[in-house]
Write a protein that holds these residues in place. Structure first.
Motif, PDB file in Angstrom:
ATOM      1  N   LEU A   2       7.124 -10.895  -3.909  1.00 24.35           N
ATOM      2  CA  LEU A   2       6.407  -9.781  -3.291  1.00 24.35           C
ATOM      3  C   LEU A   2       7.345  -8.917  -2.462  1.00 24.35           C
ATOM      4  O   LEU A   2       7.235  -7.685  -2.465  1.00 24.35           O
ATOM      5  CB  LEU A   2       5.270 -10.303  -2.422  1.00 24.35           C
ATOM      6  N   ALA A  26       9.079  -0.430  -3.426  1.00 22.76           N
ATOM      7  CA  ALA A  26       8.195   0.628  -2.952  1.00 22.76           C
ATOM      8  C   ALA A  26       8.866   1.430  -1.858  1.00 22.76           C
ATOM      9  O   ALA A  26       8.808   2.667  -1.839  1.00 22.76           O
ATOM     10  CB  ALA A  26       6.891   0.022  -2.442  1.00 22.76           C
ATOM     11  N   VAL A  65      -2.908  -8.323  -3.607  1.00 24.93           N
ATOM     12  CA  VAL A  65      -2.389  -9.456  -2.835  1.00 24.93           C
ATOM     13  C   VAL A  65      -3.231  -9.659  -1.586  1.00 24.93           C
ATOM     14  O   VAL A  65      -3.642 -10.768  -1.247  1.00 24.93           O
ATOM     15  CB  VAL A  65      -0.919  -9.201  -2.445  1.00 24.93           C
ATOM     16  N   LEU A  77       1.858   0.505  -7.175  1.00 21.36           N
ATOM     17  CA  LEU A  77       2.456  -0.486  -6.277  1.00 21.36           C
ATOM     18  C   LEU A  77       1.514  -0.775  -5.113  1.00 21.36           C
ATOM     19  O   LEU A  77       1.312  -1.925  -4.721  1.00 21.36           O
ATOM     20  CB  LEU A  77       3.797   0.015  -5.756  1.00 21.36           C
ATOM     21  N   LEU A 101       3.941   4.734  -7.396  1.00 14.79           N
ATOM     22  CA  LEU A 101       3.635   4.346  -6.017  1.00 14.79           C
ATOM     23  C   LEU A 101       2.186   3.927  -5.875  1.00 14.79           C
ATOM     24  O   LEU A 101       1.853   2.957  -5.184  1.00 14.79           O
ATOM     25  CB  LEU A 101       3.942   5.510  -5.079  1.00 14.79           C
ATOM     26  N   VAL A 135       7.926  -4.923  -2.359  1.00 15.55           N
ATOM     27  CA  VAL A 135       7.890  -4.132  -1.124  1.00 15.55           C
ATOM     28  C   VAL A 135       9.160  -3.299  -1.010  1.00 15.55           C
ATOM     29  O   VAL A 135       9.118  -2.098  -0.705  1.00 15.55           O
ATOM     30  CB  VAL A 135       7.743  -5.052   0.105  1.00 15.55           C
ATOM     31  N   VAL A 195      11.657   3.705  -3.351  1.00 13.76           N
ATOM     32  CA  VAL A 195      11.100   4.868  -4.053  1.00 13.76           C
ATOM     33  C   VAL A 195      10.539   5.862  -3.050  1.00 13.76           C
ATOM     34  O   VAL A 195      10.791   7.073  -3.127  1.00 13.76           O
ATOM     35  CB  VAL A 195      10.009   4.409  -5.048  1.00 13.76           C
ATOM     36  N   LEU A 224       3.335   0.906   2.498  1.00 13.88           N
ATOM     37  CA  LEU A 224       4.570   1.686   2.294  1.00 13.88           C
ATOM     38  C   LEU A 224       4.401   2.784   1.245  1.00 13.88           C
ATOM     39  O   LEU A 224       4.755   3.938   1.509  1.00 13.88           O
ATOM     40  CB  LEU A 224       5.721   0.759   1.939  1.00 13.88           C
ATOM     41  N   PRO A 225       3.861   2.473   0.059  1.00 14.61           N
ATOM     42  CA  PRO A 225       3.701   3.558  -0.903  1.00 14.61           C
ATOM     43  C   PRO A 225       2.770   4.647  -0.388  1.00 14.61           C
ATOM     44  O   PRO A 225       2.967   5.824  -0.688  1.00 14.61           O
ATOM     45  CB  PRO A 225       3.082   2.868  -2.122  1.00 14.61           C
ATOM     46  N   GLU A 241       2.079  -4.683   3.812  1.00 15.98           N
ATOM     47  CA  GLU A 241       3.228  -3.776   3.739  1.00 15.98           C
ATOM     48  C   GLU A 241       3.322  -3.133   2.360  1.00 15.98           C
ATOM     49  O   GLU A 241       3.603  -1.941   2.236  1.00 15.98           O
ATOM     50  CB  GLU A 241       4.516  -4.540   4.041  1.00 15.98           C
ATOM     51  N   LEU A 242       3.072  -3.947   1.336  1.00 12.16           N
ATOM     52  CA  LEU A 242       3.133  -3.404  -0.016  1.00 12.16           C
ATOM     53  C   LEU A 242       2.033  -2.359  -0.218  1.00 12.16           C
ATOM     54  O   LEU A 242       2.197  -1.398  -0.955  1.00 12.16           O
ATOM     55  CB  LEU A 242       2.994  -4.540  -1.039  1.00 12.16           C
ATOM     56  N   LEU A 302       2.765  -9.444   3.748  1.00 19.52           N
ATOM     57  CA  LEU A 302       3.470  -8.799   2.639  1.00 19.52           C
ATOM     58  C   LEU A 302       2.528  -7.881   1.872  1.00 19.52           C
ATOM     59  O   LEU A 302       2.898  -6.772   1.480  1.00 19.52           O
ATOM     60  CB  LEU A 302       4.056  -9.855   1.707  1.00 19.52           C
TER      61      LEU A 302
END
Lengths: 507, 172, 689
Positions: free
Chosen positions: B151, B158, A142, A135, A132, B155, B161, A161-162, A157-158, A154
């Motif tokens: 991407l 992630a 990004v 990620l 995580l 997402v 998980v 979220l982790p 969010e990436l 994006l």
């Protein structure tokens, strides 16, 4: 339609951490299966086995991050400059993004090292922890090179979220669960606000890429301005600027400390860098109005952050409010908005990384017996028990406060000079004044560490990975206090020049 | 005002109203889920008006279909008496919902009127050929937005998980 | 820089700083990281040796500097300076506002004097500490830590006085503050000390705020004029072009304009007020006496507290252009001198008397600065360093001999037991009271003479009489101290009366050296009037030496009559003070009780320091805490955190999910969201309208 050639090398840092995330995810499954193949293993053996697996995973993640950093630094030195994305540019790889990538990589690397002994000490199952973390790091990579609203969203969010999951990683602790849930809820709202703003910007200008927006923006217009306001609000949430900061203390306190350290340095860096790029590219001539707005946010953050930190009794909470205050200092650079100010902001983020990781590393080094030692009383008498730990903690705190002789002072100094040059006198006065207030709370810890009776468990030891992190941070803080612009060892690298080159993305 | 415009405002009103109703008015949590369906469907209607038929279909399939159904399953599994919303909570929620919804609505209206949105026709007059069809969308996704699609994959990974970890029953 | 023949590169200077700094770092690293405790004799040799080496190097540079003076006529104006540039520390800005600051040390006449005092007196105090601390360290490694801080302090103080630019000076400025904070709290485990240390540090924040704003204001105005600079030389060269500018005051300050030089000067002076414990920021110094006595002698008497005076003199070119600031300085100094002297009369703790006395004497120095008599301020700074260090260390000797008794009411009659200590204390008391021929006589007399002739200063007559009154009060409280401690019958508890004796030699011989300096130290700045009387053609060597850095001013038209009047006034006041002390504490002690009903209330007010501490607490500290705690954290930042949540955690047994949901329903998250939303709407409203 003919696809353009992919310049895959440009995406190397992103690729390394993304693949690293997948590898660690798989590795964990394979290793755990081998370790716990028989049922009825007693808990102690499980714990030891888990710690061993943790070391392997940490090593794998470190390798991925180091590779990514290496690629980023290499690209930085080459003066790499390319827009990535067949057809339409989504990511801009240039000095700013490679600088920020390396910086975030460093933050992630140090956080990984912090976690090695901390997770077993708190009996947290590492499981997917490292995956995580990687990620999220990929998301920030990004984010810092995003030149389009879509990649920005994006990336965000990436990134987030982790971290929502990581914040709740200590599932035994109510506070950790609560932090995760609260952060998630508010993050979702912030994302919605951001999206709304993006939609309005797109509606007003007909573009999602920053340069297109800047062309469409020329006429101003209420719709575009509302979009801008909402985008700023959404990003301000991520970097915890007042009045979008309320989540910060709860999440900082509730999350496992290694996660707190991770998000304190990396998310802040990524958020400020993307905000910087967005403001500069999408609003080339940032109007007086936006500048005033950023100034107001800066002033509020400095005041509220510093004042609130005074009354906190939990170190992590106090550091959360201090993070709000530091976000305010950084926003002063945004309000100034000159190339020197951007340089100062980047240098500040660089220094901030070491101070913050260092401070949280001390908190981590204290954790023992399955619980955190993070109330101010827990630090009592540390100086007699673990003098080196108390000494570096004092150094980190003084640097956060910005006393001369530490890198924190230099960072503030450059910021203040840039702001003075830009005529932001009122903000500078608030900055200096609230910095003085900040001594109130930063000094509380040295007082209890040096001048009160011992409370710590005498058996506690600082692990070697923590020693490495602490030594690195302390050395960096002292080094950059005196050699931010000098090069005593003939390496040809001067920190401020590097930051200056990164901030040069305007041209 | 053309008929299409009328439809647009009707769907818009329905979407906002049922969203506010969902948090504020309804007495039973299943009813709340149903108001959510109304919001989603209204949005799909707006998409249709904008000639984005594919999106409209997906909106109904995914949101109104899959997601709300999932919600309903969860609600049934929890087996909540009293609709899940205590009598005290209800009044409180009404105040909050009206407060928040009102703030947002008024804020939006103020912004919209100041920025002159009302004078703009929300409906697109002329569109490129094949707009909103699966073909155009597919080409865009796999050329211009290829990176974005990749991407999104990360997402989703992630979030899966993360969700698994937080929902895992056993703490070890 | 080498282009200017008056600026001589000298790479030796850095070692004046680096030797004590290196020693401090080495022993600190050994102790903290490697947990290696050195033997106490090694620690002692290392730290005393490094300070002595530093003193030796300073003397070498001094000789070199004096040699330079020999080559050019004394009255030649350009300064003669040794400079040691290490490298460019910072260099930022573009175009007109670009500037750079070197990490550079500068050794001119002013730095030389300060440097010699710091290292010289510092060395004596180091030696003294060996004896003082030996009896007093609690755990092993304590001695090492103490000397580590002490050396660090010396290094920071040297950075402060040797700095070539404001930035480096600020580094030293904060460094000494930090070290004093560490040293005051040295005896940890004692909440009182911890509190005193923090108080010192935090009160100084207010001063430092002024200091930084001063730097910024100076920088900003000079950058505006196209000459940004932070090095003293460049500021001095470029300041003329902005000196006459004015700043518009904001409306809430009543509007109008204030001279730029004046406002910058006042900002810097605020810094000096903090560091040198002047009104109204003096409160920390008496509390700082909680630290070990050698620390009080070194930091709170001889060196750190004089940093404010040093800075004002260093920036004298700035103050020359700011007569308004000088008036403020003179009055602050004058009022502080009387005020602190008054407070000193009511103290019973021997160190507190000396602390207030220090504040009062610093007031004298600022009075001199305010009159434009910069060289005289430095003269008094030097003599004060001698006699006040002596007095503190003498008091320390008494404290050690009586096994940590600090209350003078429980002393008395020590004269016969502590013979040597008694005589050095007498020398110190006479010096501070200005006994003719002793060092304090000349420096104090010079200050009062300058005030007397400072016709351009509003109210200089009043200031003069305040200075005279201070002299009287000084004599009173110093002799009171002497009589209470050494004369009369002993009031020590029975158990402690036995084996009283002068402390060991390592403590006594620094005292004797300082006693000689306190008596004879006036020679360095012997006024020309007295020089003529005893046949010295060229006296006041200190003044002439400093003339290369500061404006000396016209010599006053002194004839025997005026001098007799001036000296007579001070002497009369001093003798009155002495007489009063003699009557009250030696010949008719019973009188004190009779006076008690008459003087009760004013005495209590003085003893509680005019309730200044209480005032500060009520005006500054409490509102800040209450505002942050009650208003911000309870109100704005959804105080539910403490109430509902912490309480809630206690019931954590009841299933996680339900629990967390309950909290979310309690409104916390929604309150946050509401605030966030409000913020967004405000942002929107601002940008769009």
């Amino acid at each position: 339609m003919e696809a353009e050639a992919f310049d895959v090398a440009a995406l190397a840092p992103l690729g390394f951490v993304a693949i690293g995330a997948l590898v660690t995810l798989m590795l964990e499954v394979v290793l755990s299966r081998r370790a716990f193949v028989g049922e009825g293993v007693d808990p102690e053996t499980r714990l030891v086995a888990r710690a061993r697996i943790g070391i392997v995973l940490a090593f794998a993640s470190s390798a991925a991050i180091v590779l990514a950093m290496y690629a980023a630094i290499y690209q930085f030195e080459l003066g790499f400059e390319t827009a990535f994305g067949p057809g339409r540019p989504m990511l801009q790889l240039d000095a700013l993004s490679t600088f920020a990538t390396a910086l975030i990589g460093l933050g992630a690397l140090l956080s990984v090292w912090l976690s090695i002994t901390y997770l077993p000490a708190l009996r947290i199952n590492h499981g997917e922890y490292y995956a995580l973390l990687l990620l999220s790091t990929a998301g920030m990579f990004v984010l810092v090179s995003a030149v389009d609203l879509i990649s920005l969203y994006l990336g965000l969010e990436l990134t987030s979220l982790p971290i929502y999951a990581l914040a709740g990683f200590n599932r035994r602790r109510l506070r950790s669960n609560e932090a995760a849930l609260k952060y998630f809820l508010m993050g979702a709202v912030a994302s919605a606000v951001l999206l709304y703003g993006m939609a309005l910007l797109y509606g007003a200008t007909g573009h999602t890429d920053f340069t297109g927006i800047s062309q469409g923006f020329a006429g101003g217009g209420g719709l575009a301005l509302s979009g801008l306001a909402l985008v700023i609000a959404g990003l301000a949430f991520k970097v915890s600027v007042v009045p979008f900061h309320q989540w910060t203390p709860d999440v900082y306190e509730g999350a496992p400390t290694s996660v707190t350290a991770f998000m304190a340095v990396t998310v802040k860096t990524a958020g400020f860098v993307v905000l910087m790029r967005f403001l500069v590219l999408a609003l080339p001539e940032m109007g007086e109005k936006v500048s005033v707005l950023l100034g107001v946010l800066a002033g509020l953050s400095m005041l509220i952050g510093n004042l609130m930190a005074v009354v906190q009794d939990n170190v992590k909470r106090m550091l959360a409010y201090s993070a709000v205050a530091h976000a305010g200092y950084l926003m002063v650079g945004f309000a100034a908005g000159t190339p020197e100010a951007w340089t100062a902001v980047l240098f500040y983020l660089f220094v901030y990384l070491f101070m913050t990781v260092g401070v949280f590393c001390v908190v981590i080094a204290l954790a023992q017996g399955g619980r955190e030692w993070d109330s101010i009383e827990d630090f009592a008498g540390l100086a007699s028990q673990r003098p080196a730990l108390a000494a570096v903690m004092t150094l980190f705190l003084l640097s956060l406060a910005g006393i001369p002789g530490t890198a924190g002072f230099m960072a503030k100094f450059y910021l203040v000079v840039a702001a003075v040059d830009a005529g932001q006198i009122a903000l500078v006065l608030i900055l200096v004044g609230t910095s003085m207030v900040s001594f109130f709370y930063y000094l509380r810890l040295p007082v209890v560490m040096y001048m009160q009776k011992r409370r710590q468990d005498p058996d506690a030891e600082t692990s070697s990975s923590e020693i490495v992190v602490l030594a690195l941070c302390a050395a960096a803080i002292l080094y950059f206090a005196f050699f931010a612009q000098a090069d005593p060892f003939g390496t040809g690298v001067r920190a401020l020049d590097v930051a200056g080159r990164a901030a040069d993305f305007l041209h | 005002m053309s008929f299409e415009m009328f439809l647009f405002y009707a769907f818009a009103f329905l979407a906002v109203f049922s969203a506010v109703a969902m948090i504020g008015f309804v007495r039973h949590i299943v009813a709340a889920a149903m108001s959510l369906v109304v919001t989603m469907v209204s949005l799909a209607g707006i998409y249709v008006l904008m000639h984005a038929e594919l999106i409209a279909a997906i909106q109904i399939l995914v949101y109104a279909g899959a997601i709300v159904v999932l919600f309903l399953f969860v609600i049934m599994l929890l087996d909540l008496r009293d609709g899940g919303l205590g009598p005290a909570a209800r009044g409180q929620n009404l105040v909050k919902a009206v407060g928040v919804g009102g703030t947002v609505t008024i804020g939006t209206l103020v912004v919209a009127s100041v920025s002159g949105v009302f004078s703009v026709n929300p409906l697109v007059e002329s569109l490129p050929e094949g707009f909103g069809e699966h073909r155009a969308l597919g080409i865009a996704l796999f050329t211009d937005y290829a990176l974005a699609v990749e991407l999104v994959g990360l997402v989703l990974l992630a979030s899966i998980v993360g969700a698994v970890i937080l929902a895992k029953r056993k703490i070890d | 820089m080498p282009a200017d023949p008056q600026w001589i590169e000298d790479a030796l200077l850095r070692w004046i700083v680096f030797v004590p700094l290196g020693t401090a770092l080495a022993s600190g690293l050994l102790l903290a990281v490697f947990r290696r405790t050195l033997s106490s004799s090694l620690v002692v040799w290392m730290s005393c040796g490094s300070v002595f080496a530093s003193f030796g190097l300073s003397s070498l540079s001094f000789a070199k500097l004096v040699g330079l003076f020999g080559e050019v006529p004394v009255d030649d104006v350009p300064p003669r300076v040794l400079i040691d540039t290490l490298y460019t520390w910072v260099g930022v800005g573009v175009g007109n506002s670009a500037f750079s600051a070197d990490l550079a040390f500068r050794y001119d006449a002013l730095s030389a004097v300060m440097c010699l005092v710091v290292t010289g007196v510092g060395f004596l105090i180091h030696v003294y500490s060996v004896g003082y601390m030996r009896a007093d360290t609690r755990d092993d490694g304590g001695l090492q830590r103490f000397f580590c801080y002490l050396n660090l302090f010396i290094a920071a103080m040297l950075v402060l006085v040797l700095a070539d630019n404001l930035l480096l000076m600020f580094l030293g400025w904060e460094g000494v503050g930090l070290c004093s904070y560490l040293l005051i709290g040295f005896w940890y485990g004692d909440r009182q000390n911890a509190y005193a240390g923090s108080k010192a540090f935090i009160v100084n924040r207010i001063g430092d705020f002024g200091f930084i704003v001063g730097i910024l204001l100076l920088f900003w105005s000079m950058a505006d004029a196209g000459q940004p600079a932070v090095s003293f030389r460049a500021i001095e060269a470029g300041f003329g072009s902005v000196a006459s500018q004015t700043l518009a005051l904001p409306g809430w300050l009543g509007g109008g304009e204030i001279g730029l030089a004046t406002s910058i000067g006042l900002c810097f002076f605020l810094g000096a007020v903090g560091k040198s414990a002047q009104l109204p920021l003096f409160v920390w110094l008496p509390d700082a006496m909680a630290g070990p006595t050698p620390v009080s002698a070194l930091i709170h008497a001889a060196t750190m507290v004089t940093a404010g005076v040093y800075m004002a003199v260093r920036l004298s070119f700035l103050y020359e252009a700011a007569p308004g600031a000088l008036v403020v300085i003179a009055w602050t100094g004058g009022v502080t001198a009387v005020f602190a002297a008054l407070l000193a009369t009511a103290q019973n703790d021997i160190k507190k008397v000396l602390a207030y006395s220090t504040i009062s004497q610093l007031g004298y120095m600022f009075l001199a600065v305010g009159c434009g008599a910069y060289a005289i301020a430095i003269f008094h700074l030097v003599t004060h360093a001698f006699f006040k260090a002596l007095l503190f260390m003498g008091a320390g000797a008494v404290i050690v001999a009586t096994h940590h008794e600090q209350d003078m009411r429980r002393m008395g009659g020590l004269r016969k037991k502590l013979k040597l200590t008694y005589w050095v204390m007498v020398a110190g008391v006479l010096a501070i009271c200005g006994f003719p021929g002793f060092s304090g006589f000349f420096s104090k007399d010079e200050i009062l003479t300058s005030v007397f002739f400072a016709h351009e200063l509003p109210g200089h007559v009043a200031l003069y009489w305040m200075g005279v009154a201070t002299a009287g009060l000084t004599a009173f409280y110093m002799f009171r101290l002497l009589f209470l401690t050494f004369h009369g019958k002993t009031r020590l508890p029975r158990g402690r009366r036995g084996e009283l004796d002068d402390p060991e030699d390592t403590m006594m011989w620094p005292l004797q050296i300082l006693a000689v300096l306190a008596v004879l130290g006036g020679i360095i700045g012997l006024p020309q009037f007295w020089g003529d009387r005893i046949g010295v053609a060229e006296s006041n060597s200190l003044g002439h030496f400093l003339a290369s850095v500061v404006r000396l001013g016209e010599p006053h038209a002194l004839d025997a009559g005026v001098v007799a009047q001036l000296v007579g006034g001070v002497l009369a006041a001093s003798i009155t003070g002495f007489g009063l002390a003699y009557v009250l504490y030696i010949s008719r002690p019973g009188l004190r009780e009779k006076l008690e009903p008459v003087l009760g209330v004013p005495r209590r007010v003085v003893a509680r320091r005019f309730y200044v501490d209480e005032l500060y607490d009520a005006v500054f500290v409490r509102p800040l805490v209450i505002f942050s705690d009650r208003v911000l954290s309870r109100g704005i930042d959804a105080g539910l955190i403490d109430g509902r949540l912490v309480m809630g955690s206690a019931h954590a047994v009841r299933g996680l999910a339900a629990h967390v949901l309950k909290h979310l329903q309690s409104g916390l998250a929604q309150a946050y969201l509401l605030l966030m939303l409000a913020g967004t709407v405000a942002l929107l409203a601002y940008l769009v309208t």
